[in-house]
Design an enzyme around this catalytic site. Structure first.
Site, PDB file in Angstrom:
ATOM      1  CB  CYS A 129      -0.367   6.125  -2.871  1.00  0.00           C
ATOM      2  SG  CYS A 129      -0.754   4.401  -3.777  1.00  0.00           S
ATOM      3  CB  ALA A 167       8.950  -3.500  -8.692  1.00  0.00           C
TER       4      ALA A 167
END
Length: 314
Positions: A129, A167
């Site tokens: 992102c 994660a």
């Protein structure tokens, strides 16, 4: 002309938002399958209500579906580790894969910068992102002036960082840093992510710093114009993408230590500072989750280009 069928692996936030975007906005794609591993997930439940074939058996369930042969493009919205296994399982079937994890098996793609370079690749990686939000700016600066170093800071709402994002923090920094160089054109790159716990949640904010060789004021205006044009290019497929303030270009003082030099030993002369915000379209995710929206929008954009290429070839 008939649309290209796609599957989405991952029935979490990103996968579900992708599904909604395909259903609502796509001109060339249609949903062929929604794949998850949690039979109680909202994504699978919504897909079932839309009449989309679903499976909670992961990639094996996808391969076993009656309509699997008709699916040409597969989005993977799982995790970097899971994508390695999914890619290996689907490779023999010749499916085109769009990887929304930081696994980076295929080439990095940022649609506003290099989508046409890799539209025929069997697997493309959508970086991260933060990469989708900031690499276009680095590329915009690089096409005007040499960039010795680019550093990006992506600040996202903690509520928009799910288990997959958390994660993959290490993969985020490594993948984004590498793409700042290979796609953005900087000599060196660094990426930082901040999970902002503010309430109410804030929209995604991104900061881009570039150290450049640009002593000429005329070049400064060329850099600003290049950035404005790039922001418009990204906003064409991510409407909530915007500059938060005017681009700042400041001279680096002679006594300020700069540890990153150009290949020929020259020092950068100026720092370019760019401040961005990314608000989501709220198709499925909340508007503050611009970090997730820019990923799904970028993935959809490259899928549309792949589908257009396939339609022209028919």
């Amino acid at each position: 002309m008939s649309k290209i069928k796609v599957a989405v692996i991952g029935s979490g936030n990103i996968g579900t938002d992708l599904m909604i975007k395909v259903l609502r906005t796509s001109a060339h794609l249609e949903m062929g399958a929604m794949v998850g591993i949690d039979s109680a997930s909202d994504g699978l439940a919504r897909a079932a209500r839309f009449g989309i074939p679903i499976t909670a058996e992961g990639v094996e369930g996808l391969v076993a579906m009656p309509g699997f042969d008709e699916i040409e493009i597969v989005f993977d919205a799982t995790s970097a580790k899971a994508h390695l296994a999914n890619e290996a399982r689907l490779r023999p079937f010749g499916k085109r894969m769009i990887d929304l994890t930081p696994a980076a098996i295929g080439p990095y793609v940022v649609p506003a910068v290099n989508a046409d370079d890799h539209v025929d690749a069997p697997n493309v990686n959508m970086v991260t992102c933060g990469g989708q939000a900031t690499i276009p700016i680095v590329a915009a600066v690089s096409r005007v002036a040499h960039v010795a170093y680019a550093e990006i800071v992506a600040s996202i709402a903690s509520k928009s960082a799910g288990p997959g994002t958390r994660a993959n923090i290490d993969e985020f920094t490594e993948t984004t840093s590498a793409a700042i160089v290979s796609v953005g054109g900087a000599r060196r790159g660094k990426a930082i992510i901040v999970l902002n716990p503010a309430e109410p949640p804030l929209v995604m904010r991104d900061t881009v710093f570039c150290l450049v060789d640009a002593p000429d004021p005329v070049v400064h205006e060329q850099i600003r114009q290049s950035i404005r044009e790039m922001v418009a290019d990204v906003a064409a497929y991510v409407p909530g993408y915007r500059l938060e303030q005017q681009v700042q270009i400041t001279e680096i003082p002679a006594d300020q230590p700069v540890h990153t030099l150009f290949a020929d030993g020259r020092h950068p002369t100026h720092q370019v500072s760019v401040f961005l915000a990314v608000e989501g379209a709220a198709h499925y995710l909340p508007a503050y989750a611009g970090n997730l929206d820019i990923m799904t929008s970028a993935g959809l954009q490259i899928a549309e280009r792949i589908a257009q290429r396939k339609e022209l070839a028919r």
